[in-house]
Scaffold this motif. Sequence first.
Motif, PDB file in Angstrom:
ATOM      1  N   VAL A  19      57.898  42.473  -1.534  1.00 57.51           N
ATOM      2  CA  VAL A  19      58.657  43.605  -2.373  1.00 57.51           C
ATOM      3  C   VAL A  19      58.007  43.944  -3.667  1.00 57.51           C
ATOM      4  CG1 VAL A  19      60.635  43.822  -3.423  1.00 57.51           C
ATOM      5  CG2 VAL A  19      60.672  42.834  -1.451  1.00 57.51           C
ATOM      6  N   VAL A  20      57.383  42.961  -4.495  1.00 57.91           N
ATOM      7  CA  VAL A  20      56.705  43.304  -5.668  1.00 57.91           C
ATOM      8  C   VAL A  20      55.596  44.013  -5.569  1.00 57.91           C
ATOM      9  CG1 VAL A  20      57.795  41.196  -6.956  1.00 57.91           C
ATOM     10  CG2 VAL A  20      55.729  40.968  -5.760  1.00 57.91           C
ATOM     11  N   PHE A  21      54.753  43.903  -4.354  1.00 57.28           N
ATOM     12  CA  PHE A  21      53.624  44.614  -4.155  1.00 57.28           C
ATOM     13  C   PHE A  21      53.694  45.737  -3.787  1.00 57.28           C
ATOM     14  CE2 PHE A  21      50.637  46.055  -0.792  1.00 57.28           C
ATOM     15  CZ  PHE A  21      49.473  46.346  -1.577  1.00 57.28           C
ATOM     16  N   ALA A  22      54.791  46.112  -2.920  1.00 54.75           N
ATOM     17  CA  ALA A  22      54.998  47.554  -2.342  1.00 54.75           C
ATOM     18  C   ALA A  22      56.039  48.470  -3.327  1.00 54.75           C
ATOM     19  CB  ALA A  22      55.806  47.385  -1.046  1.00 54.75           C
ATOM     20  N   ALA A  23      56.754  47.604  -4.127  1.00 58.24           N
ATOM     21  CA  ALA A  23      57.649  48.572  -4.720  1.00 58.24           C
ATOM     22  C   ALA A  23      57.219  49.703  -5.632  1.00 58.24           C
ATOM     23  CB  ALA A  23      58.483  47.590  -5.730  1.00 58.24           C
ATOM     24  N   PRO A  24      55.994  49.406  -6.396  1.00 58.93           N
ATOM     25  CA  PRO A  24      55.555  50.564  -7.412  1.00 58.93           C
ATOM     26  C   PRO A  24      54.817  51.556  -6.559  1.00 58.93           C
ATOM     27  CG  PRO A  24      54.365  48.727  -7.731  1.00 58.93           C
ATOM     28  CD  PRO A  24      55.175  48.170  -6.923  1.00 58.93           C
ATOM     29  N   LEU A  25      54.377  51.057  -5.437  1.00 58.22           N
ATOM     30  CA  LEU A  25      53.620  51.892  -4.296  1.00 58.22           C
ATOM     31  C   LEU A  25      54.554  53.014  -3.616  1.00 58.22           C
ATOM     32  CD1 LEU A  25      51.080  49.506  -2.644  1.00 58.22           C
ATOM     33  CD2 LEU A  25      50.672  51.201  -4.709  1.00 58.22           C
ATOM     34  N   PHE A  26      55.814  52.566  -3.206  1.00 58.78           N
ATOM     35  CA  PHE A  26      56.332  53.084  -2.598  1.00 58.78           C
ATOM     36  C   PHE A  26      57.335  54.096  -3.463  1.00 58.78           C
ATOM     37  CE2 PHE A  26      57.118  50.032   1.374  1.00 58.78           C
ATOM     38  CZ  PHE A  26      55.915  50.262   1.803  1.00 58.78           C
ATOM     39  N   LEU A  27      57.759  53.591  -4.553  1.00 57.50           N
ATOM     40  CA  LEU A  27      58.356  54.396  -5.479  1.00 57.50           C
ATOM     41  C   LEU A  27      57.571  55.666  -6.112  1.00 57.50           C
ATOM     42  CD1 LEU A  27      60.395  51.652  -7.600  1.00 57.50           C
ATOM     43  CD2 LEU A  27      61.327  53.348  -6.066  1.00 57.50           C
ATOM     44  N   GLY A  28      56.212  55.175  -6.216  1.00 62.39           N
ATOM     45  CA  GLY A  28      55.523  56.422  -6.636  1.00 62.39           C
ATOM     46  C   GLY A  28      55.304  57.492  -5.542  1.00 62.39           C
ATOM     47  N   ILE A  29      55.505  57.266  -4.515  1.00 66.85           N
ATOM     48  CA  ILE A  29      55.573  58.170  -3.439  1.00 66.85           C
ATOM     49  C   ILE A  29      56.855  58.933  -3.320  1.00 66.85           C
ATOM     50  CG2 ILE A  29      55.381  58.497  -0.901  1.00 66.85           C
ATOM     51  CD1 ILE A  29      53.725  56.343  -0.425  1.00 66.85           C
ATOM     52  N   LEU A  30      58.017  58.280  -3.273  1.00 67.13           N
ATOM     53  CA  LEU A  30      59.351  58.935  -3.507  1.00 67.13           C
ATOM     54  C   LEU A  30      59.379  59.909  -4.766  1.00 67.13           C
ATOM     55  CD1 LEU A  30      61.413  55.869  -2.131  1.00 67.13           C
ATOM     56  CD2 LEU A  30      60.572  57.913  -0.779  1.00 67.13           C
ATOM     57  N   LEU A  31      58.913  59.374  -6.039  1.00 70.25           N
ATOM     58  CA  LEU A  31      59.080  60.006  -7.273  1.00 70.25           C
ATOM     59  C   LEU A  31      58.068  60.966  -7.535  1.00 70.25           C
ATOM     60  CD1 LEU A  31      60.512  56.960  -9.227  1.00 70.25           C
ATOM     61  CD2 LEU A  31      61.986  58.740  -7.935  1.00 70.25           C
ATOM     62  N   GLU A  32      57.051  60.950  -6.484  1.00 70.73           N
ATOM     63  CA  GLU A  32      55.836  61.850  -6.927  1.00 70.73           C
ATOM     64  C   GLU A  32      56.447  63.301  -7.207  1.00 70.73           C
ATOM     65  OE1 GLU A  32      51.627  63.118  -4.711  1.00 70.73           O
ATOM     66  OE2 GLU A  32      53.014  61.821  -3.697  1.00 70.73           O
ATOM     67  N   LYS A  33      55.786  63.757  -8.321  1.00 64.61           N
ATOM     68  CA  LYS A  33      56.100  65.224  -8.490  1.00 64.61           C
ATOM     69  C   LYS A  33      55.470  66.103  -7.556  1.00 64.61           C
ATOM     70  CE  LYS A  33      57.098  64.422 -13.486  1.00 64.61           C
ATOM     71  NZ  LYS A  33      56.705  64.656 -14.961  1.00 64.61           N
ATOM     72  N   GLY A  34      55.895  67.329  -7.100  1.00 62.88           N
ATOM     73  CA  GLY A  34      55.217  68.036  -6.125  1.00 62.88           C
ATOM     74  C   GLY A  34      55.204  67.566  -4.790  1.00 62.88           C
ATOM     75  N   GLY A  35      55.440  66.514  -4.377  1.00 68.03           N
ATOM     76  CA  GLY A  35      55.346  66.037  -3.042  1.00 68.03           C
ATOM     77  C   GLY A  35      56.756  66.571  -2.249  1.00 68.03           C
ATOM     78  N   THR A  36      56.353  67.080  -1.140  1.00 69.60           N
ATOM     79  CA  THR A  36      57.457  67.504  -0.158  1.00 69.60           C
ATOM     80  C   THR A  36      58.277  66.598   0.291  1.00 69.60           C
ATOM     81  OG1 THR A  36      56.003  67.291   1.824  1.00 69.60           O
ATOM     82  CG2 THR A  36      55.803  69.128   0.364  1.00 69.60           C
ATOM     83  N   VAL A  37      59.647  67.048   0.598  1.00 68.66           N
ATOM     84  CA  VAL A  37      60.600  66.268   1.131  1.00 68.66           C
ATOM     85  C   VAL A  37      60.274  65.764   2.495  1.00 68.66           C
ATOM     86  CG1 VAL A  37      62.849  66.253   1.892  1.00 68.66           C
ATOM     87  CG2 VAL A  37      62.432  67.464  -0.286  1.00 68.66           C
TER      88      VAL A  37
END
Length: 692
Positions: A444-462
Amino acid sequence: MKTIKQVMQHMKQASGGMLLILSLFLALFLELFLFNGRFFFRFPGGYERTELDLSAMEGYNGEALPLLPDNPSVSFDQLSLPVRSVTLHTAGPRQLVSGTVGICDEANAWRTAAAGHFQVNPGGRESSFTLRLNSRGSLSRLRITFDEPLEEPVFLLSVVLNESPSLALHPLRLLGMAGLLFCFFCVLRFRLYAEDYRPEQRSHRLMNLFVLAFCLLVSCGILYGGSPDHTLLKPYPSLEEIRSPEMVVDAYMQQLDAFEKGQIALDLDVNPKLKELDNPYDKGERDKKEISYHWDRAYYQGKYYSYFGLAPLFTVYYPVYWLTGMLPTELLAGSLLAIFAILAVFGAVRGLLLLFRPRANLLLLLAGETAVISGSFLYLMQASMNFYYLPLLSAAGWLAAFTAFTSYACLAEKPWRRIFLFALCGLSFVMLVLSRPNMALLAVVFAAPLFLGILLEKGGTVSKKLQSALPFLLPVLLGGAAIMYYNYIRFGSPFEFGTTYQLTESDIRYNHLVFSLHHFGSMLYHYFGEPFVYQEFFPFLRFTTEKCADFGNYLYQEYSAGLFQMPLNLGLLLFCLPLSSRSQKDSRKKQVCILVLLGILALGYVNFLLGGIHIRYVCDLSLAAALLSLFLVLEHIHFDGTKSARILYVIVLSLLFLTAGRGILTIFSNETNAILHRNPDFYLWAGQMFRI
């Protein structure tokens, strides 16, 4: 000095084939004249070969002199000759026995003093040994004593003083020295220490595959040496074997049998007197009232359950059972899980390099990969050949697989590839929980910043975000629901895995999470700083069993050592350096490093309070600590132009090799000492590598 420079100059012009020939020649030279030097350079006169007369000793049966369990010692008196060695030929039980040779000589005529220690397997190939002595003047007494209590007589077939040494080439030592020399020469010839790792370069990929092959070869060596008759399968157990009250019974064998009978509870006989106890989970009461029970199984509402993670059952036991109709031995099960873990670790290292792209030094990477496998105690867990270590091996493999799939998924551009990799991430997470639930925190602690970065990425498509989230969440939700349902029908709670109800040393229900600086400091010492116990003889180190009674309450304590005994993990001390970087590119890297380190400390503290002190609890942290340490080392240590940087580089490289060596030694020294007990010939043969 001029000659050395000329040799170095010629080496820079040598081809790989020439270096290999040179390595083999030097290895053979060292094998002959260093390790077998006594064969060529005999002691000058005065040391005549003398075979002692066993027939004159009391108890001699006409063929051999038995040393009995109640008197495992024999003395030869009234000798008068200088001695340089004693050679014993033994027969008897197939087990490793240790002993001491004591002497009296002109410098010590009245007191028998210990002069040497030996180990021998009377019933195997290694039934003879030669011990070097150094009598000061003439020897007057020779005493042979077996130190450990004997269960059966050991027979002395002959005792020879000053035996002419024989030529004893050790093939593994010879090949090992040749391999090390070849690697050393290649490093100098091709200046690998100054190279950065470039995965697109074919030679770099081949060297990486060579390191992987070496790590797998060590694992296969454990598989080969773990059993003298190489038995890897066992027949389906009888009901008597399943219900054996011994602690060593395989819990996975019992669980498979229960599933095959259409039940979840283990098919074990339950002592009705357990229900009459005030507290059946109190070992003191069970022992005081002499109540028989099955050790280390979860006892709940009059039934026994296994609280060990089911992943090894699904990935090893059932596939082997379906293919062969037999069950794997713990050696085979552990070896299959170890091989999977090694492959997954190499995949994780490559994924992290692609994801974070540190400037990785080639030689540090190659040495570091070996150090991660050894320093994370994977070989120790495999060589323990005990079902206790199977969920740990499985968890290490699935944690590494989760790390690899997460890294590749975050880099994937094609939709089908992204969906597939995130689905594998979810599956790996479920399998990790099914192996060792507490280690899910590290994922969880390894993936959390990576997954959140993808979900909160500006300009990323739905669409892109859904391609990441849904494939991961679907197996996690389905697997999580299945796990919680399985827990509920066993223990009445979706979050109870059964550890609360185990019949072991103490009542685990009283172990709670509390914050205490004293306990946190104790965890840091025992889980990170506690040293090995070092010794002069092979395997040179062992885990400490020293117990501390300064916790204010009972705390389970057994074999253990701290993570910093594997020097690779000292790389954790570099964790603060990435904080100096302010570039947006490195922000996610910093978050991952900090969170993983905090996760390691948090899991260590939880294990310490809820479990205690044991190498198995340290193994929960070992892979994450080793991977993080390697990443920090690759990030900050390079062979740059300054003298201080080069000195630091050499020190770190030496520590990586030391880590690999220590990890391999734990194959022969661990909690169970399985190889020593099950295949003493292999143990003694391996130890001979270090005898000069």
